[in-house]
Every structure is written in C-alpha cells, then in structure tokens.
Design an enzyme around this catalytic site. Sequence first.
Site, PDB file in Angstrom:
ATOM      1  N   HIS A 151       0.831  -1.201   0.000  1.00 37.18           N
ATOM      2  CA  HIS A 151       0.000   0.000   0.000  1.00 37.18           C
ATOM      3  C   HIS A 151       0.866   1.252   0.000  1.00 37.18           C
ATOM      4  CE1 HIS A 151      -3.283  -2.677   1.188  1.00 37.18           C
ATOM      5  NE2 HIS A 151      -2.548  -3.082   2.219  1.00 37.18           N
ATOM      6  N   ASP A 172       2.309  -6.804   2.312  1.00 40.39           N
ATOM      7  CA  ASP A 172       1.232  -6.060   2.986  1.00 40.39           C
ATOM      8  C   ASP A 172       1.761  -4.802   3.663  1.00 40.39           C
ATOM      9  OD1 ASP A 172      -1.422  -5.519   3.660  1.00 40.39           O
ATOM     10  OD2 ASP A 172      -1.323  -6.621   5.538  1.00 40.39           O
ATOM     11  N   ASN A 231      -3.341  -1.761  10.800  1.00 35.60           N
ATOM     12  CA  ASN A 231      -4.107  -2.411  11.875  1.00 35.60           C
ATOM     13  C   ASN A 231      -3.426  -3.657  12.426  1.00 35.60           C
ATOM     14  OD1 ASN A 231      -6.408  -0.608  11.828  1.00 35.60           O
ATOM     15  ND2 ASN A 231      -6.957  -1.564   9.891  1.00 35.60           N
TER      16      ASN A 231
END
Length: 290
Positions: free
Chosen positions: A25, A238, A243
Amino acid sequence: MTLDLSGRRTPAFKLPAGACDAHCHVFGPGAVFPYAPNRRYTPEDAPKETLAALHAHLGVDRAVIVQASCHGADNRAMLDAIAWRPDRYCGVAIVDQSYGEAELHDLHRGGVRGVRFNFVRHLGGTPDMDMFHRTMDRIKELGWHVVLHVDAPDIVPLTEMMRKLPVPFVIDHMGRVDSALGVEQPAFKALLELTRLPSCWVKVSGSERISKPPYDAALPFARALIEASPERVLWGTDFPHPNLAIPADEADLVDLLPQFATTPEVLHLLLVDNPTRLYGFGDRASGNTP
C-alpha cells in the site's frame, strides 16, 4: 508523521530478479492525498518514496499497489505512485457508485488491473452487492480481476458467490484463517477447494496477521495453498501492515519464502511468473484500454 524504516534488517534470502510484491500500500501523504472522512483507521503516512525505499532494501523489483480502505475510493495516491514508476508498478483500486465505464477506463490507463472489495467486518463488512455485481460486469470487459478481502468465517458462506463470478478472483491473506484451528478447519478446506477453480488465485501474504513472530504457524497454510495451485498463488508484504497489533519486519516475511516453496522453480512462479501473468508487467507501455 511519515513511517520510519530505520532498523529493518536485510533479508537472508535473496529474491530472484523480477520479484513482485503483489500486495502493498501507499498511504498519503495526507496533506496531499487526504484520508477518507469515514475511514475506520488513520495510518502513518507511507508515501511512494517510502515504499520504494523498502523495496530497494528487500530486493523487490515490481509491485502491485492495492488501494487501502483508509483512502476509500479516492485512488489518487495509488495512481500517483504508478505514474512515478509505470514500468514497475500496477494497481488494484477501490471503487464506489461514482465510478462508471469512463472512470474505470481512466483507471485502466493509469495502470489499474483489478478492483478490491472488503467483506471484512471491522472494515465495514459486506458491500452493496448490487453495486458489486454491476462492477463485475464492467471489469470483465477490461480484462480485470477482483480482489476479495474476507474473514475466514465468511469463506464458506461466500463460496457460492465466488464460484459464479464472471472474472478471475484473488483472495487476500490466505483467507485470514485462524492458524490455531489448523489446516483441517472448514474455512481453510473450503479455501483449498476454491483453488481448484481456474479463476481462483490466493495470496500467501498475511503471515504476520495469522501468526506471531517468527510466523511458523503460517507455514502449513502457505505450503498447502502453493501445493494445491502453484500457478495461481501470489505473495506480498502487505506493507505497511495497517491495523497490525505486533509490528512486522519485512525481512522476516521474505525469509519465510524458502520455507513456503522449497524449489527454485516454484518460488519463481510465486514471485515472478504468476504476478507477471496476472498483471501484465511489460505490456504496460501502450496503456491502451480494451
């Protein structure tokens, strides 16, 4: 505040040339690309320069930048990163009701090759299914796929829907299974059954989400998925792990790879050949829309 990469070690495993991080991301910077007003979390900024620095450190050559829910359907940060390195980056977008055919074609020209839908409960749960199915019909014409972010307990209830999808689908993070329940748990058995479908791909990412360091509990799940469908598995870091309760060092995730697949041939499929086939790296020069 921008995420600090200092202190990350160099992996012991050397990634092959052309290796792809197929799930990562970019976040912000928020001053340029604001986070969604209705977001469920606010990350530290992790802009394209931070992602590129991490990949240089790990030896990653290519990346698929997946739109995260904190930016909602505003895909500008992701598109900006792809435009910065169009020969090395592709993207997966999040779309909403405002995206018609023209907007999807714009995304395609910007390097997007799929859309992502969150079914995960803490991120909002099941999307509007009428909009979901309309989107499937539209992306089929573009040759895209859909990325499904699901909770393990929802794999069985969603199986019938996934089997009927008119486009290839990619399941994120090994289905977010509970590693404590073992490979015989119904959710994972259903996931393995789905891998029999020629349209089903699975990311053997998210070891840090289903296991604690050094992530040994993730190994039997990754190995089973790779063995079941070696030509339709993908891997990603990732980064920057939104989170996540326990911070992850990406070198630890890279060093798991030789334990996932013990032959160079299968590792090459996982890290180079499969993402190249799904995302068309090398075919991006024209940017043409079908």
